[in-house]
Design a protein around this motif. Structure first.
Motif, PDB file in Angstrom:
ATOM      1  N   ASP A   1       0.826  -1.214   0.000  1.00  0.00           N
ATOM      2  CA  ASP A   1       0.000   0.000   0.000  1.00  0.00           C
ATOM      3  C   ASP A   1       0.856   1.258   0.000  1.00  0.00           C
ATOM      4  OD1 ASP A   1      -2.243  -1.532  -0.014  1.00  0.00           O
ATOM      5  OD2 ASP A   1      -2.522  -1.478   2.160  1.00  0.00           O
ATOM      6  N   ALA A   2       1.989   1.240   0.685  1.00  0.00           N
ATOM      7  CA  ALA A   2       2.825   2.439   0.768  1.00  0.00           C
ATOM      8  C   ALA A   2       3.369   2.811  -0.614  1.00  0.00           C
ATOM      9  CB  ALA A   2       3.973   2.209   1.748  1.00  0.00           C
ATOM     10  N   ARG A   3       3.774   1.806  -1.380  1.00  0.00           N
ATOM     11  CA  ARG A   3       4.321   2.089  -2.715  1.00  0.00           C
ATOM     12  C   ARG A   3       3.237   2.621  -3.648  1.00  0.00           C
ATOM     13  NH1 ARG A   3       7.927  -2.077  -6.427  1.00  0.00           N
ATOM     14  NH2 ARG A   3       8.820  -0.462  -7.795  1.00  0.00           N
ATOM     15  N   VAL A   4       2.032   2.048  -3.565  1.00  0.00           N
ATOM     16  CA  VAL A   4       0.921   2.520  -4.390  1.00  0.00           C
ATOM     17  C   VAL A   4       0.572   3.965  -4.045  1.00  0.00           C
ATOM     18  CG1 VAL A   4      -1.520   2.188  -4.910  1.00  0.00           C
ATOM     19  CG2 VAL A   4      -0.011   0.213  -4.757  1.00  0.00           C
ATOM     20  N   LYS A   5       0.502   4.252  -2.754  1.00  0.00           N
ATOM     21  CA  LYS A   5       0.188   5.612  -2.330  1.00  0.00           C
ATOM     22  C   LYS A   5       1.253   6.598  -2.815  1.00  0.00           C
ATOM     23  CE  LYS A   5      -0.811   8.360   1.812  1.00  0.00           C
ATOM     24  NZ  LYS A   5      -0.915   8.334   3.297  1.00  0.00           N
ATOM     25  N   ARG A   6       2.529   6.206  -2.728  1.00  0.00           N
ATOM     26  CA  ARG A   6       3.617   7.071  -3.187  1.00  0.00           C
ATOM     27  C   ARG A   6       3.520   7.314  -4.694  1.00  0.00           C
ATOM     28  NH1 ARG A   6       7.329   4.501  -0.846  1.00  0.00           N
ATOM     29  NH2 ARG A   6       8.023   3.200  -2.585  1.00  0.00           N
ATOM     30  N   ALA A   7       3.132   6.294  -5.454  1.00  0.00           N
ATOM     31  CA  ALA A   7       2.981   6.448  -6.907  1.00  0.00           C
ATOM     32  C   ALA A   7       1.842   7.409  -7.236  1.00  0.00           C
ATOM     33  CB  ALA A   7       2.729   5.084  -7.547  1.00  0.00           C
ATOM     34  N   PHE A   8       0.702   7.251  -6.544  1.00  0.00           N
ATOM     35  CA  PHE A   8      -0.432   8.155  -6.762  1.00  0.00           C
ATOM     36  C   PHE A   8      -0.044   9.603  -6.451  1.00  0.00           C
ATOM     37  CE2 PHE A   8      -3.925   4.713  -6.091  1.00  0.00           C
ATOM     38  CZ  PHE A   8      -3.628   4.202  -7.346  1.00  0.00           C
ATOM     39  N   GLN A   9       0.649   9.792  -5.339  1.00  0.00           N
ATOM     40  CA  GLN A   9       1.052  11.147  -4.962  1.00  0.00           C
ATOM     41  C   GLN A   9       1.992  11.760  -6.008  1.00  0.00           C
ATOM     42  OE1 GLN A   9       2.723  10.379  -1.106  1.00  0.00           O
ATOM     43  NE2 GLN A   9       0.779  10.697  -0.029  1.00  0.00           N
ATOM     44  N   THR A  10       2.924  10.941  -6.534  1.00  0.00           N
ATOM     45  CA  THR A  10       3.863  11.446  -7.547  1.00  0.00           C
ATOM     46  C   THR A  10       3.143  11.825  -8.837  1.00  0.00           C
ATOM     47  OG1 THR A  10       5.586  10.021  -6.603  1.00  0.00           O
ATOM     48  CG2 THR A  10       5.989  10.921  -8.793  1.00  0.00           C
ATOM     49  N   LEU A  11       2.218  10.964  -9.284  1.00  0.00           N
ATOM     50  CA  LEU A  11       1.447  11.270 -10.489  1.00  0.00           C
ATOM     51  C   LEU A  11       0.626  12.545 -10.302  1.00  0.00           C
ATOM     52  CD1 LEU A  11       0.193   7.678 -11.457  1.00  0.00           C
ATOM     53  CD2 LEU A  11       1.882   9.061 -12.677  1.00  0.00           C
ATOM     54  N   LEU A  12       0.060  12.717  -9.102  1.00  0.00           N
ATOM     55  CA  LEU A  12      -0.734  13.912  -8.838  1.00  0.00           C
ATOM     56  C   LEU A  12       0.137  15.173  -8.909  1.00  0.00           C
ATOM     57  CD1 LEU A  12      -3.542  14.946  -8.081  1.00  0.00           C
ATOM     58  CD2 LEU A  12      -2.913  14.689  -5.667  1.00  0.00           C
ATOM     59  N   VAL A  13       1.385  15.075  -8.450  1.00  0.00           N
ATOM     60  CA  VAL A  13       2.298  16.225  -8.509  1.00  0.00           C
ATOM     61  C   VAL A  13       2.614  16.575  -9.963  1.00  0.00           C
ATOM     62  CG1 VAL A  13       4.644  16.999  -7.998  1.00  0.00           C
ATOM     63  CG2 VAL A  13       3.293  15.867  -6.233  1.00  0.00           C
ATOM     64  N   TYR A  14       2.923  15.535 -10.790  1.00  0.00           N
ATOM     65  CA  TYR A  14       3.223  15.779 -12.200  1.00  0.00           C
ATOM     66  C   TYR A  14       2.045  16.458 -12.897  1.00  0.00           C
ATOM     67  CZ  TYR A  14       7.448  12.873 -11.985  1.00  0.00           C
ATOM     68  OH  TYR A  14       8.680  12.372 -11.693  1.00  0.00           O
ATOM     69  N   VAL A  15       0.851  15.888 -12.708  1.00  0.00           N
ATOM     70  CA  VAL A  15      -0.337  16.424 -13.375  1.00  0.00           C
ATOM     71  C   VAL A  15      -0.663  17.828 -12.864  1.00  0.00           C
ATOM     72  CG1 VAL A  15      -2.814  16.093 -13.671  1.00  0.00           C
ATOM     73  CG2 VAL A  15      -1.282  14.140 -13.882  1.00  0.00           C
ATOM     74  N   GLY A  16      -0.560  18.027 -11.560  1.00  0.00           N
ATOM     75  CA  GLY A  16      -0.877  19.334 -10.983  1.00  0.00           C
ATOM     76  C   GLY A  16       0.088  20.416 -11.423  1.00  0.00           C
ATOM     77  N   ASN A  17       1.359  20.083 -11.520  1.00  0.00           N
ATOM     78  CA  ASN A  17       2.355  21.079 -11.950  1.00  0.00           C
ATOM     79  C   ASN A  17       2.074  21.563 -13.380  1.00  0.00           C
ATOM     80  OD1 ASN A  17       3.731  21.061  -9.548  1.00  0.00           O
ATOM     81  ND2 ASN A  17       5.246  19.549 -10.212  1.00  0.00           N
ATOM     82  N   VAL A  18       1.743  20.620 -14.267  1.00  0.00           N
ATOM     83  CA  VAL A  18       1.458  21.016 -15.654  1.00  0.00           C
ATOM     84  C   VAL A  18       0.171  21.831 -15.736  1.00  0.00           C
ATOM     85  CG1 VAL A  18       0.994  20.166 -17.983  1.00  0.00           C
ATOM     86  CG2 VAL A  18       2.700  19.029 -16.565  1.00  0.00           C
ATOM     87  N   ALA A  19      -0.863  21.415 -14.971  1.00  0.00           N
ATOM     88  CA  ALA A  19      -2.137  22.125 -15.018  1.00  0.00           C
ATOM     89  C   ALA A  19      -1.993  23.549 -14.499  1.00  0.00           C
ATOM     90  CB  ALA A  19      -3.189  21.359 -14.215  1.00  0.00           C
ATOM     91  N   GLN A  20      -1.163  23.751 -13.491  1.00  0.00           N
ATOM     92  CA  GLN A  20      -0.995  25.081 -12.905  1.00  0.00           C
ATOM     93  C   GLN A  20       0.038  25.926 -13.654  1.00  0.00           C
ATOM     94  OE1 GLN A  20      -0.084  24.496  -8.767  1.00  0.00           O
ATOM     95  NE2 GLN A  20      -1.955  23.283  -8.395  1.00  0.00           N
ATOM     96  N   ASN A  21       0.967  25.267 -14.343  1.00  0.00           N
ATOM     97  CA  ASN A  21       2.024  26.001 -15.055  1.00  0.00           C
ATOM     98  C   ASN A  21       2.195  25.425 -16.464  1.00  0.00           C
ATOM     99  OD1 ASN A  21       3.247  27.555 -12.552  1.00  0.00           O
ATOM    100  ND2 ASN A  21       3.083  25.393 -11.946  1.00  0.00           N
TER     101      ASN A  21
END
Length: 341
Positions: free
Chosen positions: A243-263
């Motif tokens: 579960d920890a690895r899955v959660k870390r992957a989701f968080q990383t993907l969210l950062v990538y997507v959020g950075n592009v959407a905001q900038n």
């Protein structure tokens, strides 16, 4: 009349000179010692059969001095019990007479053996009856365990169906949020272009060719959202034990997507080096990770060394939908666990 037989020798209480002293002595003796009353004839027959005098007397006393068969049955039932009683006195009742004829020693031994066999057979029959009762109890207990197991399986099946239902409702709510977001984005674009807003109810009722094209675009967007969700499901199913690895992957993907959407104008947020150890550990090596980014618009460039999202292909609606799907997957503990592969 009772005659007392002592299992030891050396004294005679009748030598006492005073009768009252003798009676008092007998009373004290009877109160302190174990006294067995035995029929004289039956006691002699048991002794002739080979039973010790003390054992024969105790058997007659405990069986009520009724007959030889009862005494032998008592001996068979207690033959394995250790003798812990002190040496008793034996009161031979010579007044009790029996009309039965005196048998020879051989006849007595044959009868004793028959009585032993009969007693053993009765004991074996009783043990068989008890074994049947125990078997019935084992069968009853087995049925109870089987019924309890069936009830537990039914409860587990109901719990599974409830989880499936909850997941479907969660997915339905997520799709509704995406649809509302897409409609809001469409209205915003129309407003920025100076076009009047369109009533969604009217759009659904009317069927002009332009609206058909718009509806087709909306359906295609929903299809892409389903693909994004399936990537996340595949990622979680493939690593459901971590579960920890899955959660870390989701968080990383969210950062990538959020950075592009905001900038969206900053290239550094739209370019990812695939060989980066941190990227590989968090997303690259996980099934569905890179595919999710590709659905968001990222492309492989420079011989698969980088993932790059061109500025003219940045779709904020898709990026926002991807962010919503990631947040839904992170907040739903049953996301992807009950879905079919």
């Amino acid at each position: 009349m009772l005659a007392f037989c002592f299992p030891f020798h050396g004294w005679n209480p009748k030598k006492l000179s005073n009768q009252s002293l003798y009676n008092a002595w007998v009373g004290r003796l009877l109160s302190q010692l174990n006294v067995l009353e035995a029929n004289q004839r039956l006691l002699k027959e048991l002794e002739d059969m080979g039973f010790p005098r003390i054992q024969a007397a105790k058997a007659l006393h405990c069986s009520g001095n009724t007959d030889i068969e009862a005494a032998v049955n008592w001996i068979v039932d207690h033959e394995n019990e250790p003798s812990i009683d002190p040496m008793p006195l034996i009161a031979v009742n010579i007044d009790i007479d029996s009309p039965q004829p005196i048998q020879t020693t051989e006849e007595m031994q044959i009868k004793a053996q028959e009585l032993r066999n009969q007693a053993r057979k009765e004991k074996e029959d009783e043990e068989k009856r008890l074994e049947r009762e125990r078997e019935k109890e084992r069968i009853r207990a087995g049925k109870e365990i089987h019924e309890a197991k069936r009830i537990a399986e039914d409860n587990e099946r109901k719990r599974y169906l409830a989880l499936r239902k909850a997941e479907k409702e969660e997915e339905k709510r997520a799709r509704e949020k995406v649809r509302q977001k897409l409609e809001a984005d469409k209205d915003e674009r129309r407003r920025m272009l100076g076009l009047p807003s369109v009533s969604h109810t009217a759009t659904k009722l009317s069927r002009p060719s332009t609206d058909d094209k718009k509806n087709y675009v909306s359906v295609a967007s929903v299809s892409k959202v389903e693909k994004l969700r399936e990537c996340l499901r595949s990622l979680k199913r493939s690593h459901k034990d971590d579960d920890a690895r899955v959660k870390r992957a989701f968080q990383t993907l969210l950062v990538y997507v959020g950075n592009v959407a905001q900038n969206p104008d900053k290239e550094k947020f739209r370019k990812i080096r695939i060989g980066n150890p941190l990227f590989q550990n968090r997303v690259g090596r996980l099934i569905g990770g890179i595919e999710f980014l590709e659905l968001c618009g990222f492309e492989r460039i420079e011989e698969d060394k980088f993932l790059f999202l061109p500025r003219d292909k940045v779709d904020l609606a898709v990026l926002n939908s991807a962010g919503l799907e990631i947040k839904s997957a992170m907040s739903n503990p049953f996301f992807g666990l009950l879905s079919r592969a």
